[in-house]
Design an enzyme around this catalytic site. Sequence first.
Site, short mmCIF file in Angstrom:
data_model
loop_
_atom_site.label_atom_id
_atom_site.label_comp_id
_atom_site.label_asym_id
_atom_site.label_seq_id
_atom_site.Cartn_x
_atom_site.Cartn_y
_atom_site.Cartn_z
N SER A 1 0.86 -1.30 -0.11
CA SER A 1 0.02 -0.13 -0.04
C SER A 1 0.89 1.41 0.09
CB SER A 1 -1.05 -0.10 1.37
OG SER A 1 -1.56 1.16 1.47
N HIS A 2 0.31 2.42 -0.35
CA HIS A 2 1.14 3.74 -0.43
C HIS A 2 0.93 4.23 1.01
CE1 HIS A 2 0.36 3.82 -4.52
NE2 HIS A 2 0.96 4.64 -4.70
N SER A 3 0.41 3.47 2.01
CA SER A 3 0.67 3.76 3.47
C SER A 3 0.96 2.62 4.13
CB SER A 3 -1.07 4.16 3.79
OG SER A 3 -0.87 4.40 5.42
#
Length: 136
Positions: A13-15
């Site tokens: 994920s980007h996070s």
Amino acid sequence: MRTPAPVGIVLVSHSGAVARSVVEMAKGLAGGGALAPVAAAGGTEDGGLGTSAELVLRAAAEVDRGAGVAVLVDLGSAVLTVKALLAEGDGLPRDTRLVDAPLVEGAVAALVAASAGADLDAVAGAAEEAYEYRKG
């Protein structure tokens, strides 16, 4: 008789917080018993938003047991990062596959299948079927 090695799962994920939370959610929903290895590769190495090839490589190495690694991603550059690593061909474990599946629902389905001893094709298939879950 020896139990076959499980398929490993990597959630990108980007996070970092999202990736870690989805790992915990999948583990919680996958039920009791021994779970297949699953790891988060979220955000950048300095904790920011984005995608890190190095974090993906580390997570894949962490979950690799020799039966393949299913990689689920959220969007955009996460997809491109994993595709680039697969194209390079020398950093990811053998039989690593980018799975076209929704991140949350796919992660739960993949972990349940892998924990039940499914092979890489079946794990990927279970995750991909999550697109068919209707919510309304």
